[in-house]
Scaffold this motif. Structure first.
Motif, PDB file in Angstrom:
ATOM      1  N   ILE A  33      23.166 -11.692 -43.547  1.00 46.34           N
ATOM      2  CA  ILE A  33      22.298 -12.474 -42.663  1.00 46.34           C
ATOM      3  C   ILE A  33      22.045 -11.706 -41.379  1.00 46.34           C
ATOM      4  CG2 ILE A  33      22.153 -14.581 -41.272  1.00 46.34           C
ATOM      5  CD1 ILE A  33      23.748 -15.960 -43.596  1.00 46.34           C
ATOM      6  N   GLY A  34      23.078 -11.101 -40.814  1.00 45.84           N
ATOM      7  CA  GLY A  34      22.917 -10.298 -39.602  1.00 45.84           C
ATOM      8  C   GLY A  34      21.976  -9.129 -39.821  1.00 45.84           C
ATOM      9  N   LEU A  35      22.115  -8.460 -40.953  1.00 45.35           N
ATOM     10  CA  LEU A  35      21.242  -7.342 -41.283  1.00 45.35           C
ATOM     11  C   LEU A  35      19.802  -7.821 -41.434  1.00 45.35           C
ATOM     12  CD1 LEU A  35      20.724  -4.395 -42.044  1.00 45.35           C
ATOM     13  CD2 LEU A  35      21.374  -4.996 -44.397  1.00 45.35           C
ATOM     14  N   ALA A  36      19.612  -8.927 -42.133  1.00 46.13           N
ATOM     15  CA  ALA A  36      18.255  -9.473 -42.320  1.00 46.13           C
ATOM     16  C   ALA A  36      17.611  -9.798 -40.971  1.00 46.13           C
ATOM     17  CB  ALA A  36      18.305 -10.721 -43.199  1.00 46.13           C
ATOM     18  N   LEU A  37      18.380 -10.366 -40.069  1.00 45.43           N
ATOM     19  CA  LEU A  37      17.835 -10.682 -38.745  1.00 45.43           C
ATOM     20  C   LEU A  37      17.497  -9.416 -37.961  1.00 45.43           C
ATOM     21  CD1 LEU A  37      20.174 -13.656 -37.772  1.00 45.43           C
ATOM     22  CD2 LEU A  37      17.744 -13.768 -38.408  1.00 45.43           C
ATOM     23  N   ALA A  38      18.342  -8.386 -38.079  1.00 51.35           N
ATOM     24  CA  ALA A  38      18.072  -7.120 -37.386  1.00 51.35           C
ATOM     25  C   ALA A  38      16.814  -6.451 -37.946  1.00 51.35           C
ATOM     26  CB  ALA A  38      19.275  -6.187 -37.507  1.00 51.35           C
ATOM     27  N   ILE A  39      16.670  -6.467 -39.260  1.00 53.80           N
ATOM     28  CA  ILE A  39      15.465  -5.899 -39.871  1.00 53.80           C
ATOM     29  C   ILE A  39      14.242  -6.694 -39.436  1.00 53.80           C
ATOM     30  CG2 ILE A  39      14.264  -5.458 -42.049  1.00 53.80           C
ATOM     31  CD1 ILE A  39      17.044  -4.881 -43.291  1.00 53.80           C
ATOM     32  N   ASP A  40      14.361  -8.006 -39.396  1.00 56.07           N
ATOM     33  CA  ASP A  40      13.248  -8.854 -38.972  1.00 56.07           C
ATOM     34  C   ASP A  40      12.835  -8.545 -37.530  1.00 56.07           C
ATOM     35  OD1 ASP A  40      11.461 -10.922 -39.887  1.00 56.07           O
ATOM     36  OD2 ASP A  40      12.449 -12.253 -38.448  1.00 56.07           O
ATOM     37  N   LYS A  41      13.816  -8.330 -36.654  1.00 53.41           N
ATOM     38  CA  LYS A  41      13.496  -7.957 -35.271  1.00 53.41           C
ATOM     39  C   LYS A  41      12.751  -6.626 -35.222  1.00 53.41           C
ATOM     40  CE  LYS A  41      17.271 -10.324 -32.930  1.00 53.41           C
ATOM     41  NZ  LYS A  41      18.510 -10.155 -32.158  1.00 53.41           N
ATOM     42  N   PHE A  43      10.807  -5.420 -37.628  1.00 52.61           N
ATOM     43  CA  PHE A  43       9.431  -5.718 -38.063  1.00 52.61           C
ATOM     44  C   PHE A  43       8.620  -6.262 -36.891  1.00 52.61           C
ATOM     45  CE2 PHE A  43      10.587  -5.277 -42.483  1.00 52.61           C
ATOM     46  CZ  PHE A  43       9.386  -5.060 -43.140  1.00 52.61           C
ATOM     47  N   ASP A  44       9.210  -7.183 -36.135  1.00 54.08           N
ATOM     48  CA  ASP A  44       8.503  -7.769 -34.988  1.00 54.08           C
ATOM     49  C   ASP A  44       8.221  -6.723 -33.917  1.00 54.08           C
ATOM     50  OD1 ASP A  44       8.528 -10.263 -36.196  1.00 54.08           O
ATOM     51  OD2 ASP A  44      10.238 -11.006 -35.024  1.00 54.08           O
ATOM     52  N   ALA A  45       9.172  -5.821 -33.682  1.00 56.85           N
ATOM     53  CA  ALA A  45       9.027  -4.824 -32.620  1.00 56.85           C
ATOM     54  C   ALA A  45       8.031  -3.731 -32.985  1.00 56.85           C
ATOM     55  CB  ALA A  45      10.384  -4.200 -32.301  1.00 56.85           C
ATOM     56  N   LEU A  46       8.109  -3.240 -34.212  1.00 55.88           N
ATOM     57  CA  LEU A  46       7.292  -2.095 -34.619  1.00 55.88           C
ATOM     58  C   LEU A  46       6.033  -2.474 -35.394  1.00 55.88           C
ATOM     59  CD1 LEU A  46      10.019   0.407 -35.874  1.00 55.88           C
ATOM     60  CD2 LEU A  46       8.834   0.391 -33.676  1.00 55.88           C
ATOM     61  N   GLY A  47       6.105  -3.557 -36.122  1.00 55.38           N
ATOM     62  CA  GLY A  47       5.042  -3.904 -37.055  1.00 55.38           C
ATOM     63  C   GLY A  47       5.301  -3.247 -38.396  1.00 55.38           C
ATOM     64  N   SER A  48       4.718  -3.807 -39.430  1.00 56.23           N
ATOM     65  CA  SER A  48       4.943  -3.311 -40.792  1.00 56.23           C
ATOM     66  C   SER A  48       4.500  -1.871 -40.988  1.00 56.23           C
ATOM     67  CB  SER A  48       4.222  -4.192 -41.817  1.00 56.23           C
ATOM     68  OG  SER A  48       4.774  -5.472 -41.834  1.00 56.23           O
ATOM     69  N   ALA A  49       3.345  -1.509 -40.460  1.00 60.14           N
ATOM     70  CA  ALA A  49       2.816  -0.165 -40.691  1.00 60.14           C
ATOM     71  C   ALA A  49       3.722   0.907 -40.090  1.00 60.14           C
ATOM     72  CB  ALA A  49       1.407  -0.045 -40.133  1.00 60.14           C
ATOM     73  N   ASP A  94      18.679  -0.948 -32.417  1.00 63.51           N
ATOM     74  CA  ASP A  94      17.509  -0.803 -31.549  1.00 63.51           C
ATOM     75  C   ASP A  94      16.277  -1.120 -32.395  1.00 63.51           C
ATOM     76  OD1 ASP A  94      15.332  -0.073 -30.016  1.00 63.51           O
ATOM     77  OD2 ASP A  94      16.114   1.914 -29.503  1.00 63.51           O
ATOM     78  N   PRO A  95      15.675  -2.290 -32.205  1.00 58.91           N
ATOM     79  CA  PRO A  95      14.557  -2.677 -33.059  1.00 58.91           C
ATOM     80  C   PRO A  95      13.351  -1.742 -32.979  1.00 58.91           C
ATOM     81  CG  PRO A  95      14.965  -4.365 -31.387  1.00 58.91           C
ATOM     82  CD  PRO A  95      16.006  -3.310 -31.218  1.00 58.91           C
ATOM     83  N   PHE A  96      13.280  -0.939 -31.934  1.00 55.75           N
ATOM     84  CA  PHE A  96      12.169   0.001 -31.809  1.00 55.75           C
ATOM     85  C   PHE A  96      12.474   1.354 -32.442  1.00 55.75           C
ATOM     86  CE2 PHE A  96      11.286  -3.068 -28.492  1.00 55.75           C
ATOM     87  CZ  PHE A  96       9.935  -3.295 -28.669  1.00 55.75           C
ATOM     88  N   HIS A  97      13.715   1.540 -32.890  1.00 59.16           N
ATOM     89  CA  HIS A  97      14.085   2.841 -33.459  1.00 59.16           C
ATOM     90  C   HIS A  97      15.253   2.697 -34.438  1.00 59.16           C
ATOM     91  CE1 HIS A  97      14.246   7.157 -33.703  1.00 59.16           C
ATOM     92  NE2 HIS A  97      15.532   7.115 -33.463  1.00 59.16           N
ATOM     93  N   PRO A  98      14.998   2.208 -35.657  1.00 62.36           N
ATOM     94  CA  PRO A  98      16.078   2.198 -36.648  1.00 62.36           C
ATOM     95  C   PRO A  98      16.461   3.649 -36.945  1.00 62.36           C
ATOM     96  CG  PRO A  98      13.996   1.605 -37.672  1.00 62.36           C
ATOM     97  CD  PRO A  98      13.744   1.704 -36.195  1.00 62.36           C
TER      98      PRO A  98
END
Length: 106
Positions: A33-41, A43-49, A94-98
């Motif tokens: 669940i924590g990983l899913a939320l981090a990945i979701d953040k 997506f929100d920060a960077l966008g899918s593309a 860092d949602p802007f830089h996985p």
């Protein structure tokens, strides 16, 4: 024009599918669940593309890791190895830089 091998394209697709699955299906495991939320953040920060391009950038690293241990890995590449590699080797803090975390053993 850049040409990619079929193997590289398949690995890139497997990576993207794994990221989508890890984001969408965390089951009830608190770590998942924590990983899913981090990945979701992310997506929100960077966008899918932008995230997709980041994920594609991991292709060569994943291929090298697979080649280093494929004969000893008892499960399949796409549904087992790739998601496990993402879980073990990507820092989503860092949602802007996985970022890829280099660890011994692939």
């Amino acid at each position: 024009m850049t040409h990619y091998s079929e193997t590289s394209l398949v690995i890139a697709a497997c990576l993207w599918e794994a990221v989508l699955a890890l984001r969408a299906r965390p089951i009830t495991d608190p770590d998942a669940i924590g990983l899913a939320l981090a990945i979701d953040k992310t997506f929100d920060a960077l966008g899918s593309a932008a995230l997709r391009l980041t994920v594609v950038g991991w292709t060569d690293i994943v291929e090298a890791a697979w080649r280093g241990g494929e004969n000893d890995y008892p499960l399949c590449f796409d549904w087992d190895f790739v998601p496990a590699w993402i879980i073990d080797h990507i820092d989503w803090s860092d949602p802007f830089h996985p970022a890829v975390i280099q660890r011994g053993g692939g």
